[in-house]
Design a protein around this motif. Structure first.
Motif, PDB file in Angstrom:
ATOM      1  N   GLY A  86      51.749  30.115  40.935  1.00 12.90           N
ATOM      2  CA  GLY A  86      50.788  29.606  41.911  1.00 12.90           C
ATOM      3  C   GLY A  86      49.371  29.992  41.557  1.00 12.90           C
ATOM      4  N   GLU A  87      48.476  29.781  42.499  1.00  9.47           N
ATOM      5  CA  GLU A  87      47.052  29.997  42.246  1.00  9.47           C
ATOM      6  C   GLU A  87      46.723  31.441  41.881  1.00  9.47           C
ATOM      7  OE1 GLU A  87      47.845  26.410  44.049  1.00  9.47           O
ATOM      8  OE2 GLU A  87      48.206  28.350  45.034  1.00  9.47           O
ATOM      9  N   LEU A  88      47.304  32.403  42.569  1.00  9.64           N
ATOM     10  CA  LEU A  88      46.970  33.804  42.301  1.00  9.64           C
ATOM     11  C   LEU A  88      47.435  34.231  40.922  1.00  9.64           C
ATOM     12  CD1 LEU A  88      47.664  35.515  45.754  1.00  9.64           C
ATOM     13  CD2 LEU A  88      45.533  34.531  44.858  1.00  9.64           C
ATOM     14  N   GLU A  89      48.583  33.719  40.486  1.00  2.82           N
ATOM     15  CA  GLU A  89      49.048  34.037  39.131  1.00  2.82           C
ATOM     16  C   GLU A  89      48.130  33.409  38.086  1.00  2.82           C
ATOM     17  OE1 GLU A  89      52.147  34.793  41.950  1.00  2.82           O
ATOM     18  OE2 GLU A  89      51.108  32.899  41.556  1.00  2.82           O
ATOM     19  N   VAL A  90      47.701  32.162  38.331  1.00  2.00           N
ATOM     20  CA  VAL A  90      46.759  31.510  37.408  1.00  2.00           C
ATOM     21  C   VAL A  90      45.464  32.310  37.326  1.00  2.00           C
ATOM     22  CG1 VAL A  90      45.348  29.450  37.019  1.00  2.00           C
ATOM     23  CG2 VAL A  90      47.727  29.203  37.745  1.00  2.00           C
ATOM     24  N   LEU A  91      44.966  32.765  38.460  1.00  2.00           N
ATOM     25  CA  LEU A  91      43.740  33.559  38.472  1.00  2.00           C
ATOM     26  C   LEU A  91      43.914  34.872  37.725  1.00  2.00           C
ATOM     27  CD1 LEU A  91      42.664  32.916  42.159  1.00  2.00           C
ATOM     28  CD2 LEU A  91      41.398  32.207  40.115  1.00  2.00           C
ATOM     29  N   ASP A  92      45.086  35.460  37.816  1.00  2.00           N
ATOM     30  CA  ASP A  92      45.352  36.697  37.081  1.00  2.00           C
ATOM     31  C   ASP A  92      45.311  36.439  35.577  1.00  2.00           C
ATOM     32  OD1 ASP A  92      46.276  39.560  36.924  1.00  2.00           O
ATOM     33  OD2 ASP A  92      47.995  38.601  35.956  1.00  2.00           O
ATOM     34  N   TYR A  93      45.932  35.356  35.142  1.00  2.00           N
ATOM     35  CA  TYR A  93      45.879  35.013  33.712  1.00  2.00           C
ATOM     36  C   TYR A  93      44.440  34.734  33.277  1.00  2.00           C
ATOM     37  CZ  TYR A  93      50.966  34.696  33.226  1.00  2.00           C
ATOM     38  OH  TYR A  93      52.308  34.988  33.167  1.00  2.00           O
ATOM     39  N   LEU A  94      43.669  34.037  34.103  1.00  2.00           N
ATOM     40  CA  LEU A  94      42.274  33.756  33.772  1.00  2.00           C
ATOM     41  C   LEU A  94      41.459  35.041  33.670  1.00  2.00           C
ATOM     42  CD1 LEU A  94      41.599  30.623  35.999  1.00  2.00           C
ATOM     43  CD2 LEU A  94      41.485  30.718  33.497  1.00  2.00           C
ATOM     44  N   SER A  95      41.714  35.978  34.563  1.00  2.00           N
ATOM     45  CA  SER A  95      41.014  37.256  34.522  1.00  2.00           C
ATOM     46  C   SER A  95      41.329  38.000  33.231  1.00  2.00           C
ATOM     47  CB  SER A  95      41.406  38.101  35.737  1.00  2.00           C
ATOM     48  OG  SER A  95      40.760  39.353  35.710  1.00  2.00           O
ATOM     49  N   ARG A  96      42.575  37.984  32.844  1.00  2.00           N
ATOM     50  CA  ARG A  96      42.966  38.638  31.589  1.00  2.00           C
ATOM     51  C   ARG A  96      42.327  37.952  30.388  1.00  2.00           C
ATOM     52  NH1 ARG A  96      49.333  38.631  32.577  1.00  2.00           N
ATOM     53  NH2 ARG A  96      49.384  39.029  30.331  1.00  2.00           N
ATOM     54  N   MET A  97      42.251  36.629  30.426  1.00  2.00           N
ATOM     55  CA  MET A  97      41.602  35.890  29.343  1.00  2.00           C
ATOM     56  C   MET A  97      40.129  36.247  29.247  1.00  2.00           C
ATOM     57  SD  MET A  97      43.417  32.197  30.071  1.00  2.00           S
ATOM     58  CE  MET A  97      42.183  31.264  29.158  1.00  2.00           C
TER      59      MET A  97
END
Length: 224
Positions: A86-97
């Motif tokens: 979901g959105e929060l997981e996508v945001l976590d991946y984006l933060s790591r990127m």
């Protein structure tokens, strides 16, 4: 004259005022996330929730009826073993990127005409038909095969052994794919193709809600 307010009314009014004030002053993504900073085409973009209380969905995502096929409702699992996020997981991946993790790639699987209307900051556009150029999934023509090899090797980090005609995905990136929404089959088709090619399922993620869910919760999008 009795000027005493009914029991609890003052407390209710106070909570209402406090609640409205907090509501107006803050619009967090979640209880623990206020904003997320990402890089998009070399520029810093701050992902946040919108602050317009009267905002509505963009017109292109207001439509509720679409012909099936091709716009059929997708299952919760794009392919066996592929995690739906979901959105929060996508945001976590984006933060790591954004912090320098180059082992992750967020992929907008839509065609460029859709991407021009807005995409998720930090995503790269690899249109679904660059992977699924043969809709039957056979990839028999040389041009299609060569294009697929280029994407897997140069963009996804896999390596190909032409002598044995096998792929090594040990250094391949973790991919998060999305398209327009739960009625969009493009990222689903790509994920199924990658699984068939041997891409490790633990390195494949699917943002099923796609752009329709992203904009429906007021998250920042960008246009080329």
């Amino acid at each position: 004259m009795n000027t005493t307010a009914p029991v609890g009314s003052g407390l209710f009014l106070g909570l209402l005022l406090i609640g409205n004030s907090a509501f107006a002053a803050d619009n967090r993504i979640s209880a623990s996330i206020e904003t997320v900073e990402v890089k998009h085409n070399g520029e810093t973009v701050i992902i946040q929730r919108g602050h317009d209380r009267g905002a509505t969905l963009p017109e292109i995502f207001q439509k509720s009826e679409r012909g099936c096929p091709p716009f059929c409702i997708q299952p919760m699992e794009a392919a066996p073993g592929v995690e739906t996020v979901g959105e929060l997981e996508v945001l976590d991946y984006l933060s790591r990127m954004s912090k320098g993790d180059d082992r992750i790639l967020l992929i907008d699987s839509r065609t460029p005409d859709w991407v021009m209307r807005g995409t998720i900051p930090g995503a790269v556009n690899i249109p679904w038909n660059r992977i699924n150029t043969d809709t039957a999934g056979t990839f028999e023509t040389p041009t299609e095969a060569e294009g697929l090899v280029h994407i897997l090797a140069d963009e996804f980090g896999a390596s190909y052994d032409p002598a044995n005609e096998t792929w090594d995905f040990s250094n391949a990136k973790t991919l998060i794919l999305f398209c327009n929404g739960i009625w969009c089959p493009q990222s689903t088709a790509n994920l199924q193709t990658l699984v068939e090619l041997g891409y490790p399922v633990h390195k494949l993620k699917w943002y099923r809600g796609g752009m329709q869910d992203w904009v429906s919760v007021g998250l920042t999008s960008v246009k080329p």
